[in-house]
Write an enzyme that holds these catalytic residues in place. Sequence first.
Site, PDB file in Angstrom:
ATOM      1  N   GLU A  69      42.586  30.000  32.707  1.00 34.12           N
ATOM      2  CA  GLU A  69      41.949  31.239  32.242  1.00 34.12           C
ATOM      3  C   GLU A  69      40.743  30.921  31.357  1.00 34.12           C
ATOM      4  O   GLU A  69      39.663  31.506  31.512  1.00 34.12           O
ATOM      5  CB  GLU A  69      42.970  32.080  31.477  1.00 34.12           C
ATOM      6  CG  GLU A  69      42.387  33.318  30.817  1.00 34.12           C
ATOM      7  CD  GLU A  69      42.968  33.553  29.429  1.00 34.12           C
ATOM      8  OE1 GLU A  69      42.175  33.745  28.479  1.00 34.12           O
ATOM      9  OE2 GLU A  69      44.197  33.543  29.289  1.00 34.12           O
ATOM     10  N   HIS A  70      40.912  29.984  30.436  1.00 34.36           N
ATOM     11  CA  HIS A  70      39.808  29.595  29.551  1.00 34.36           C
ATOM     12  C   HIS A  70      38.647  29.003  30.349  1.00 34.36           C
ATOM     13  O   HIS A  70      37.482  29.338  30.118  1.00 34.36           O
ATOM     14  CB  HIS A  70      40.301  28.554  28.541  1.00 34.36           C
ATOM     15  CG  HIS A  70      40.903  29.155  27.312  1.00 34.36           C
ATOM     16  ND1 HIS A  70      40.438  28.880  26.041  1.00 34.36           N
ATOM     17  CD2 HIS A  70      41.931  30.014  27.143  1.00 34.36           C
ATOM     18  CE1 HIS A  70      41.151  29.534  25.157  1.00 34.36           C
ATOM     19  NE2 HIS A  70      42.075  30.229  25.793  1.00 34.36           N
ATOM     20  N   GLU A 141      44.356  26.604  19.183  1.00 33.66           N
ATOM     21  CA  GLU A 141      44.998  27.896  19.466  1.00 33.66           C
ATOM     22  C   GLU A 141      46.519  27.767  19.435  1.00 33.66           C
ATOM     23  O   GLU A 141      47.220  28.620  18.878  1.00 33.66           O
ATOM     24  CB  GLU A 141      44.539  28.413  20.833  1.00 33.66           C
ATOM     25  CG  GLU A 141      45.087  29.786  21.179  1.00 33.66           C
ATOM     26  CD  GLU A 141      44.562  30.311  22.510  1.00 33.66           C
ATOM     27  OE1 GLU A 141      45.195  31.228  23.055  1.00 33.66           O
ATOM     28  OE2 GLU A 141      43.540  29.791  22.997  1.00 33.66           O
TER      29      GLU A 141
END
Length: 432
Positions: A69-70, A141
């Site tokens: 996704e990133h 994160e």
Amino acid sequence: MNKKVYSNLNEKLYTQTLDNGLKVFLLPKREFHKTYGLFSTNYGSIDNEFSVQEEEPQKVPDGIAHFLEHKMFEKKEGDTFQEFGRLGASANAFTSFTKTSYLFSATDNIKENLLTLLNFVQAPYFTPETVEKEKGIIAQEIQMYQDDPDWRLFFGLLQNLYPKHPLHIDIAGTVESIDQITVEDLYKSYQTFYHPSNMILFVIGNIDVQETMSWIEDNQESKSFPSSPTIHRYFPEETTDDIVSFSSDIMPVTRPKAILGVKGFEDNLPQGNKEQLRFRTAINLLLQLLLGNTSKNYLDLYQKGVIDDSFDFEFLFDRSFYLADFSSDTEQPEAFFNEIEQILLNFAEEKEVNEANLTRLKKKMLGKYFQSLNSLEYIANQFTQELFGELTLFDLPEIIDSIQLHDCLNAGKRLLQKESIAKFYLAPEKEV
């Protein structure tokens, strides 16, 4: 293109499955200025072991769906966020246990934004250098979530309920697992799960249906895709014997935190999409009857100091898992665990589980539902999460209205069993 009219909601939903397998849903809302597009793949953090066609199963590093996704926003020519910004759109993405979604919202340049959404998701670009750079960003994160007490509490419970299933692993993976991710891993996962036949495109807002569908069709016809892969996902077998009934951890929190969960098993699910949607609705209503913030149980526990206003519960139902969890900050963790467990296991004898209260809660649930339809974001996000076969978010009012007290009691019998319960406690460091 198929049209389904929901006359009770004054909604018209248009659907079409393109030649490449992409399922497109269009919902015109001409009274809104904004348009919201969401492109979602049926691929999430739990899909870490799979095979395609007749290949041997392969296991990829935990956290790879989130890593993908990133990376999808980064292209050779620059960052796709900047392109959306240039077009006056707000863009985002998120990964859940079972899905990865990319989205934009805009009031202008709808065609350009929609095509940007389709094009960047369907054009992967990974290099060893950019992958290595991303590992450091995602590691930060992961650490941020590990420092979040509520996140730790929830995943502590999942570790007890699902010790073998990948559900207990942080969606972003671990620092160690993401360090193993290679360019080859990313391309393999992308090619497997980002085929149009495994994806949904949902567009809602101030759109012309025929024009919007023609944009999408022309875009997809201009691209070539391999034949649709047959995907096999692998999950470990688990029984009640695998459940860890209790565990605890410590964190620098000001007050203790406790969470109790009940694990559902596939064998206890009703058969059929409609019946499963009715089951999910009935369980949500039953839990509101038992522990909603207007229930006698909630008020009693609150007055005794067993729970405070942080108390919350939820029922999660998704591909390969379903569970209920109940949590609160509490100075009385033993009382919390004992009282919540007794309420759940004795649900059939609870006086507040009656027809009058159920009727009231159904009206409340419907009121919240209709209010939520004022949000394009809510509709788009919930729509892609709530596909039960041919049933959609817009079938919920009929389902809610059909639930009777015996449906709630039968749903409780399927889920609320003593051997399916686990507990997790997060203690302040000063207690140790």
